[in-house]
Design an enzyme around this catalytic site. Structure first.
Site, PDB file in Angstrom:
ATOM      1  NE  ARG A 156      62.795  60.252  12.927  1.00 13.40           N
ATOM      2  CZ  ARG A 156      63.973  59.758  13.277  1.00 13.40           C
ATOM      3  NH1 ARG A 156      64.954  60.551  13.561  1.00 13.40           N
ATOM      4  NH2 ARG A 156      64.174  58.463  13.351  1.00 13.40           N
TER       5      ARG A 156
ATOM      6  CD  GLU B  72      69.705  51.294   8.585  1.00 10.69           C
ATOM      7  OE1 GLU B  72      68.824  52.118   8.895  1.00 10.69           O
ATOM      8  OE2 GLU B  72      70.426  51.397   7.587  1.00 10.69           O
TER       9      GLU B  72
END
Ligand code: AMP
Length: 173
Positions: free
Chosen positions: A61, A98
Site C-alpha cells: 500500500r 503488530e
C-alpha cells in the site's frame, strides 16, 4: 472533501489477518476518485514544504500512496520491499509488526548521502515498520525529514517509537 468524508472511506475488518486485529482497509478510499485525490493532495500539502528529494514507501500500500505523492511533489520514489524481491544490492532492516516480524530491503544506491527523505505508509500502528524504514534511510546516509501516514492508530503509541522525527497522519483513531 472533509476529513470525515475520508474516514467514511476506510473500512474496518475485524480479526484480519489474525484474531484480535481490527484491520483498517484503505481499498475503498483508493477506489474512490475524489477521496484518493483528496488524500494525495493532503499528503502533498504536508510533505511539500519539507522539500523531500524522495518518498520511501514499502509494499504494497505504500507503493500506491507513495507513487502518487512523489508524482504530485515532483520528487522521486524509492520502494522498500520484502527480502529477495529487489534485483540489485540491498541494505536490510528487521522489525516487529503488530502481528509478527518481518524485514525490509532497499537498493543500496537508492538514497544518496544527504538526500532528504519522507517515509510513508498507509497505517502507523506500533511504529516498527516506520522505524525500519528510517533505519534504511540512515544506513544509506539520507536524512529523514518526515514520517507520513494516511491513518494513525494512536492507541498503539507508534509515535513514541518515532520520537525526534516529524510525524504526521491525515486521520487519527
Ligand atoms: P506497524 O509496524 O505496527 O506500525 O504496522 C504498520 C504496517 O502494518 C503498515 O504497513 C500497515 O499497513 C500494517 N498494519 C498494521 N496494523 C494494521 C491495521 N490495524 N490495519 C491496517 N494495516 C495495519
Amino acid at each position: 472533501m472533509t476529513e470525515l468524508d475520508l474516514r467514511s472511506k476506510i473500512r474496518d475488518i475485524e480479526d484480519f489477518p489474525t484474531e484480535g486485529i481490527l484491520f483498517k482497509d484503505v481499498m475503498p478510499l483508493i477506489a474512490d476518485p475524489a477521496a484518493f485525490r483528496a488524500s494525495i493532495d493532503r499528503l502533498a500539502a504536508w510533505a511539500g514544504p519539507r522539500a523531500p528529494d524522495v518518498i520511501l514507501g514499502a509494499e504494497a500500500r505504500g507503493f500506491i500512496f507513495g507513487g502518487a505523492l512523489a508524482y504530485a511533489l515532483g520528487c522521486g520514489f524509492v520502494p522498500a520491499r520484502k527480502p529477495g524481491k529487489l534485483p540489485w544490492k540491498t541494505v536490510e532492516a528487521t522489525y516487529a509488526l503488530e502481528y509478527g516480524t518481518d524485514s525490509l530491503q532497499v537498493h543500496s544506491d537508492a538514497i544518496g548521502s544527504g538526500q532528504r527523505v519522507i517515509v510513508l505508509d498507509d497505517v502507523l500502528a506500533t511504529g516498527g515498520t516506520a522505524r525500519a524504514k528510517i533505519e534504511l534511510v540512515e544506513q544509506l546516509g539520507g536524512t529523514v525529514v518526515g514520517a507520513l501516514f494516511v491513518i494513525e492508530l494512536s492507541f498503539l503509541h507508534g509515535r513514541e517509537r518515532l520520537e525526534g522525527y516529524d510525524v504526521h497522519a491525515l486521520i487519527e483513531y
